[in-house]
Design a protein around this motif. Structure first.
Motif, PDB file in Angstrom:
ATOM      1  N   UNK A   3      -4.063 -12.126  -0.184  1.00 20.78           N
ATOM      2  CA  UNK A   3      -4.153 -10.711  -0.606  1.00 20.78           C
ATOM      3  C   UNK A   3      -3.933 -10.537  -2.184  1.00 20.78           C
ATOM      4  N   UNK A   4      -5.025 -10.273  -2.996  1.00 22.02           N
ATOM      5  CA  UNK A   4      -4.967  -9.949  -4.294  1.00 22.02           C
ATOM      6  C   UNK A   4      -4.743  -8.602  -4.744  1.00 22.02           C
ATOM      7  N   UNK A   5      -3.692  -7.789  -4.818  1.00 16.60           N
ATOM      8  CA  UNK A   5      -3.389  -6.403  -5.054  1.00 16.60           C
ATOM      9  C   UNK A   5      -3.903  -6.007  -6.309  1.00 16.60           C
ATOM     10  N   UNK A   6      -4.683  -4.948  -6.405  1.00 18.40           N
ATOM     11  CA  UNK A   6      -5.065  -4.513  -7.625  1.00 18.40           C
ATOM     12  C   UNK A   6      -6.451  -5.230  -8.115  1.00 18.40           C
ATOM     13  N   UNK A   7      -6.829  -6.236  -7.526  1.00 20.96           N
ATOM     14  CA  UNK A   7      -7.853  -7.417  -8.378  1.00 20.96           C
ATOM     15  C   UNK A   7      -9.121  -6.520  -7.979  1.00 20.96           C
ATOM     16  N   UNK A   8     -10.166  -7.129  -8.892  1.00 17.04           N
ATOM     17  CA  UNK A   8     -11.600  -6.816  -8.421  1.00 17.04           C
ATOM     18  C   UNK A   8     -12.347  -7.827  -7.986  1.00 17.04           C
ATOM     19  N   UNK A   9     -13.522  -7.933  -7.654  1.00 15.38           N
ATOM     20  CA  UNK A   9     -14.481  -8.873  -7.014  1.00 15.38           C
ATOM     21  C   UNK A   9     -14.668 -10.104  -7.925  1.00 15.38           C
ATOM     22  N   UNK A  10     -14.651  -9.821  -9.344  1.00 19.73           N
ATOM     23  CA  UNK A  10     -14.583 -10.796 -10.330  1.00 19.73           C
ATOM     24  C   UNK A  10     -13.549 -11.701 -10.431  1.00 19.73           C
ATOM     25  N   UNK A  13       0.724  -1.216  -0.056  1.00 20.29           N
ATOM     26  CA  UNK A  13      -0.040  -0.011   0.007  1.00 20.29           C
ATOM     27  C   UNK A  13       0.880   1.048   0.007  1.00 20.29           C
ATOM     28  N   UNK A  14       2.055   1.366   0.822  1.00 23.41           N
ATOM     29  CA  UNK A  14       2.938   2.283   0.790  1.00 23.41           C
ATOM     30  C   UNK A  14       3.351   2.697  -0.623  1.00 23.41           C
ATOM     31  N   UNK A  15       3.965   1.530  -1.199  1.00 20.95           N
ATOM     32  CA  UNK A  15       4.598   1.849  -2.590  1.00 20.95           C
ATOM     33  C   UNK A  15       3.556   2.458  -3.673  1.00 20.95           C
ATOM     34  N   UNK A  16       2.366   1.831  -3.342  1.00 22.77           N
ATOM     35  CA  UNK A  16       1.369   2.285  -4.587  1.00 22.77           C
ATOM     36  C   UNK A  16       0.803   4.027  -4.225  1.00 22.77           C
ATOM     37  N   UNK A  17       0.951   4.156  -2.789  1.00 19.22           N
ATOM     38  CA  UNK A  17       0.746   5.727  -2.393  1.00 19.22           C
ATOM     39  C   UNK A  17       1.939   6.503  -3.157  1.00 19.22           C
ATOM     40  N   UNK A  18       2.903   5.876  -3.094  1.00 24.09           N
ATOM     41  CA  UNK A  18       4.219   7.046  -3.421  1.00 24.09           C
ATOM     42  C   UNK A  18       3.823   7.223  -4.717  1.00 24.09           C
ATOM     43  N   UNK A  19       3.383   6.476  -5.750  1.00 26.43           N
ATOM     44  CA  UNK A  19       3.466   6.581  -7.132  1.00 26.43           C
ATOM     45  C   UNK A  19       1.812   6.929  -7.430  1.00 26.43           C
ATOM     46  N   UNK A  20       1.103   7.403  -6.592  1.00 23.09           N
ATOM     47  CA  UNK A  20      -0.332   7.972  -6.615  1.00 23.09           C
ATOM     48  C   UNK A  20      -0.807   6.893  -7.386  1.00 23.09           C
ATOM     49  N   UNK A  21      -0.840   5.598  -7.255  1.00 18.74           N
ATOM     50  CA  UNK A  21      -1.908   4.555  -7.972  1.00 18.74           C
ATOM     51  C   UNK A  21      -2.606   4.022  -6.943  1.00 18.74           C
ATOM     52  N   UNK A  22      -3.818   3.483  -7.262  1.00 20.17           N
ATOM     53  CA  UNK A  22      -4.806   2.764  -6.501  1.00 20.17           C
ATOM     54  C   UNK A  22      -4.114   1.780  -5.889  1.00 20.17           C
ATOM     55  N   UNK A  23      -4.262   1.548  -4.469  1.00 20.90           N
ATOM     56  CA  UNK A  23      -3.592   0.503  -3.639  1.00 20.90           C
ATOM     57  C   UNK A  23      -4.624  -0.408  -3.162  1.00 20.90           C
ATOM     58  N   UNK A  24      -5.835  -0.588  -3.801  1.00 24.17           N
ATOM     59  CA  UNK A  24      -6.748  -1.485  -3.498  1.00 24.17           C
ATOM     60  C   UNK A  24      -6.688  -2.925  -4.005  1.00 24.17           C
ATOM     61  N   UNK A  25      -7.647  -3.646  -3.824  1.00 24.15           N
ATOM     62  CA  UNK A  25      -7.667  -5.114  -3.906  1.00 24.15           C
ATOM     63  C   UNK A  25      -8.599  -5.799  -3.314  1.00 24.15           C
ATOM     64  N   UNK A  26      -8.594  -7.076  -3.271  1.00 18.70           N
ATOM     65  CA  UNK A  26      -9.222  -7.906  -2.549  1.00 18.70           C
ATOM     66  C   UNK A  26      -8.620  -8.713  -1.573  1.00 18.70           C
ATOM     67  N   UNK A  27      -9.015  -8.867  -0.200  1.00 20.30           N
ATOM     68  CA  UNK A  27      -8.775  -9.654   0.678  1.00 20.30           C
ATOM     69  C   UNK A  27      -9.382 -10.871   0.953  1.00 20.30           C
ATOM     70  N   UNK A  28      -8.907 -11.818   0.746  1.00 22.19           N
ATOM     71  CA  UNK A  28      -9.698 -13.113   0.900  1.00 22.19           C
ATOM     72  C   UNK A  28      -9.431 -13.963   2.172  1.00 22.19           C
ATOM     73  N   UNK A  29     -10.396 -14.576   2.916  1.00 18.10           N
ATOM     74  CA  UNK A  29     -10.259 -15.540   4.120  1.00 18.10           C
ATOM     75  C   UNK A  29     -10.488 -16.908   3.612  1.00 18.10           C
TER      76      UNK A  29
END
Length: 244
Positions: A170-177, A104-120
Motif C-alpha cells: 500500500x502506497x498511501x497518497x501515491x499516484x500511478x506514476x 484512511x480513518x486518520x486522513x478522514x478526520x483531518x479532511x485530507x484525501x486518503x487515496x493512494x495505490x494498492x499493489x499486488x
C-alpha cells in the motif's frame, strides 16, 4: 516464550529482590543490636521493625513491577506472532487490512484525501520452485522478495504477505506514476539477485498489478482488483494499473 523460560524469569525476578530484602533485614537487625548499649531496647526494636517493613514492602513492589514488565513483554511477543507472517516477517493480511483502514480513518478526520495505490506482487513460480528445490526454498524466495520490496518503497508504505505467493503493498497518497517507479525498482533488484541453490537461475515469474484510488474506498474491493490485475498481467509488463 516457553513455560520453562517464563518460570526461570519469574524465579529470577523474585529471588533478586527477596535476597536483597533478607540482606537488608540482617543489616538492620545487626545494627540495632550494636546500638543497644545506652539506648531503649523498645525504641530500637520499633525502629528496626519499621525499617524492615519498609524494605520488604519496597522489594515486593519491585517484584510486582518486574513481573508486570515480563507480562507486557510477553503480550507484545504474542501480538507480533498474531500480526506477522513467520516466514517473511512482514505483516499478515489481517494486520494489513487494519493498518490501511486506520490510515484512511486518520486522513478522514483531518479532511485530507486518503487515496493512494494498492499493489499486488504475485510470485508465479512459487509452486515450481517448491517442487524443484523444496518448500523451504520457495519461502526463502518470498522472504527475499519481501526484503526487496521493503527496500524499494518509502518508510511509511505498508508491505504484507497476503497468501503463499502474493504480497500486498500500500502506497498511501501515491499516484500511478509513483507505483510505476516502485515497480521498476523492484524488477531491477529482483533481476540482480535471482539465484538458485545449484548456481543456476531460479524460475522467477513476477507479476505486478495496482489499483489507484482517490478518497475512501473499500479495502477488499481495491485489493481484489489489484490482485486480478497482477494475475492477468504479462510477466514482461512492468505493472498493470487501473483506476478504481
Amino acid at each position: 516464550m516457553s513455560r520453562k523460560l517464563r518460570s526461570h524469569i519469574s524465579t529470577q525476578a523474585f529471588v533478586g529482590p527477596a535476597a536483597g530484602a533478607v540482606a537488608a533485614a540482617a543489616i538492620v537487625i545487626g545494627a540495632s543490636w550494636v546500638a543497644l548499649d545506652g539506648n531503649s531496647p523498645v525504641t530500637l526494636l520499633v525502629t528496626a521493625l519499621s525499617m524492615l517493613v519498609a524494605i520488604v514492602t519496597f522489594s515486593l513492589l519491585l517484584i510486582v513491577r518486574l513481573q508486570g514488565a515480563e507480562i507486557d513483554s510477553l503480550t507484545r511477543s504474542i501480538d507480533e506472532l498474531l500480526h506477522r507472517d513467520p516466514s517473511t516477517n512482514a505483516m499478515n493480511g489481517t494486520a494489513f487490512a487494519k493498518a490501511v483502514g486506520q490510515y484512511s480513518e486518520r486522513r478522514k478526520r483531518i479532511a485530507t484525501d486518503s487515496g493512494g495505490v494498492m499493489v499486488s506482487a504475485i510470485f508465479g513460480s512459487y509452486d515450481e520452485v517448491s517442487k524443484r528445490y523444496g518448500p523451504e526454498w520457495a519461502d526463502t524466495v518470498m522472504k527475499s522478495l519481501t526484503a526487496i520490496i521493503q527496500s524499494s518503497v518509502r518508510a511509511g508504505d505498508l508491505v504484507a504477505r497476503l497468501s503463499m505467493n502474493e504480497l500486498g503493498i500500500f502506497l498511501p497518497g501515491a499516484a500511478a506514476e509513483n507505483a510505476i517507479d516502485v515497480a521498476q525498482r523492484i524488477r531491477a533488484r529482483v533481476a540482480a539477485s535471482t539465484a538458485a541453490a545449484d548456481g543456476t537461475d531460479l524460475p522467477f515469474n513476477l507479476k505486478l498489478g495496482g489499483t489507484s484510488f482517490d478518497g475512501s474506498a473499500e479495502f477488499n474491493s481495491v485489493r481484489q482488483l489489484a490482485s486480478e490485475l497482477a494475475s492477468e498481467a504479462s510477466e514482461d509488463e512492468t505493472i498493470a494499473i487501473a483506476q478504481y
